[in-house]
Design a protein around this motif. Structure first.
Motif, short mmCIF file in Angstrom:
data_model
loop_
_atom_site.label_atom_id
_atom_site.label_comp_id
_atom_site.label_asym_id
_atom_site.label_seq_id
_atom_site.Cartn_x
_atom_site.Cartn_y
_atom_site.Cartn_z
N GLN A 55 27.16 7.27 57.87
CA GLN A 55 26.53 6.25 57.03
C GLN A 55 25.37 5.58 57.75
O GLN A 55 25.36 5.46 58.98
CB GLN A 55 27.55 5.18 56.61
CG GLN A 55 28.00 4.25 57.72
CD GLN A 55 28.89 3.12 57.22
OE1 GLN A 55 29.52 3.21 56.17
NE2 GLN A 55 28.95 2.03 57.98
N THR A 56 24.37 5.20 56.98
CA THR A 56 23.26 4.42 57.49
C THR A 56 23.03 3.27 56.51
O THR A 56 23.44 3.33 55.35
CB THR A 56 21.96 5.26 57.58
OG1 THR A 56 21.66 5.80 56.28
CG2 THR A 56 22.11 6.40 58.58
N VAL A 57 22.36 2.25 56.99
CA VAL A 57 22.07 1.09 56.14
C VAL A 57 20.86 1.41 55.25
O VAL A 57 19.84 1.91 55.72
CB VAL A 57 21.77 -0.15 57.00
CG1 VAL A 57 21.32 -1.32 56.12
CG2 VAL A 57 23.01 -0.55 57.81
N ASP A 58 21.02 1.15 53.97
CA ASP A 58 19.90 1.22 53.04
C ASP A 58 19.17 -0.12 53.17
O ASP A 58 19.57 -1.12 52.56
CB ASP A 58 20.41 1.43 51.62
CG ASP A 58 19.29 1.62 50.60
OD1 ASP A 58 18.20 1.04 50.80
OD2 ASP A 58 19.51 2.32 49.60
N ILE A 59 18.13 -0.13 53.98
CA ILE A 59 17.47 -1.39 54.34
C ILE A 59 16.87 -2.09 53.13
O ILE A 59 17.04 -3.30 52.94
CB ILE A 59 16.40 -1.15 55.43
CG1 ILE A 59 17.09 -0.63 56.70
CG2 ILE A 59 15.62 -2.43 55.73
CD1 ILE A 59 16.15 -0.20 57.79
N LYS A 60 16.17 -1.35 52.30
CA LYS A 60 15.53 -1.95 51.14
C LYS A 60 16.54 -2.56 50.18
O LYS A 60 16.38 -3.71 49.72
CB LYS A 60 14.67 -0.91 50.41
CG LYS A 60 13.86 -1.49 49.26
CD LYS A 60 12.97 -0.43 48.63
CE LYS A 60 12.17 -1.03 47.46
NZ LYS A 60 11.32 0.01 46.80
N SER A 61 17.61 -1.82 49.86
CA SER A 61 18.64 -2.32 48.94
C SER A 61 19.40 -3.49 49.55
O SER A 61 19.75 -4.45 48.85
CB SER A 61 19.63 -1.21 48.57
OG SER A 61 18.98 -0.17 47.89
#
Length: 297
Positions: A60-66
């Protein structure tokens, strides 16, 4: 009507300005800088020395924009509002050779019930009622001969949303069969299930867990993985519900596949088993859900 070039240019500049504005926003930058703390690497499917064929697990990675859109509403960083994206492994289960599968991924807090059916019609309705009550889906491995005899009950299993697997045609010892006879058992069952239920199984459970390497290759040839188990109810020995529950609850673990049959012992134990497993934080799903690379939600 097509917009004038000047209008399109102005809108484009506005969008770029918004992107620049967001990128310079301290909250956006904070999310960006902290995102690596929440990153989890994907794990590849593999052939384990003990557990044989094992599925991979998404990272998993962080969806920065969302995540930014979620936190902008409160104006500060809050990890509970982080939005994640799953990342795929490089090696998947279907890319590995023909080997049996005994369990799901050890980091996935999920279990699956494997219900082998060649008899026990009188207990199936109670088991289906209990599964429906708890909104749990299981994988039923059906004997081809049983499907032909108990078609309406087999259809009820499907109507309740459960997964269907192949359990041979008339429950032979697959390890002792010739190649031709073993293939006949697999193909004949698939045909019966497709004809009666409109389903093509993708999982095969050899009767009594007896197989040889050729058996697994034949199942793979027909597009199926061979499924075993990690926890056995041994319900065919007619244990008391208390003994059966203690046996299962003392052995469950992440990724466990629990073998059972439509017996009186299991029918009377299922409600308590599901309740206690959920209380321990386990999610219950089908074999397909357990062996998928999807992370635990």
């Amino acid at each position: 009507m097509k917009q004038p070039a000047a209008v399109t240019y102005i809108e484009s500049m506005k969008e770029q300005a918004e992107v620049v504005s967001v990128s310079k926003d301290t909250l956006y930058q904070e999310i960006e800088s902290k995102s690596s703390n929440y990153e989890v690497k994907a794990q590849n499917a593999k052939i384990d020395k003990v557990w044989k064929k094992m599925p991979g697990l998404n990272g998993q990675t962080v969806d920065i924009k969302s995540s930014y859109e979620q936190m902008r509403k409160i104006g500060k960083f809050d990890e509970k509002r982080l939005v994640f994206k799953e990342t795929k492994p490089a090696i998947h289960l279907h890319e590995l050779g023909a080997e049996p599968i005994y369990r799901g991924h050890p980091d996935k807090k999920m279990n699956a019930f494997l219900i082998n059916v060649a008899w026990g019609d009188e207990h199936l309705i109670n088991m289906l009622d209990t599964l429906r009550k708890h909104q749990v889906k299981a994988t039923f491995f059906l004997e081809g001969k049983w499907v032909k005899k108990s078609t309406e009950l087999a259809k009820k299993i499907v109507a309740d949303g459960h997964e269907i697997g192949n359990h041979s045609y008339n429950h032979p010892d697959m390890r002792t069969l010739t190649r031709e006879r073993a293939l006949e058992q697999i193909i004949k069952t698939n045909r019966q299930i497709e004809e009666s239920l409109g389903i093509k199984p993708k999982w095969f459970a050899p009767p009594s867990g007896s197989f040889k390497q050729e058996t697994i290759k034949l199942a793979a040839q027909e597009g199926m993985e061979t499924i075993m188990w990690t926890v056995d109810t041994i319900d065919w020995q007619k244990p008391s519900p208390e003994v059966l529950q203690k046996r299962v609850l003392g052995k469950i673990h992440n990724g466990a596949m629990i073998l059972m049959h439509p017996t009186d012992s299991t029918a009377k134990s299922l409600d308590a088993l599901i309740t206690q497993m959920k209380e321990r934080g386990y999610k219950l799903g089908t074999v397909s859900e357990l062996l998928s690379e999807k992370r635990q939600s």
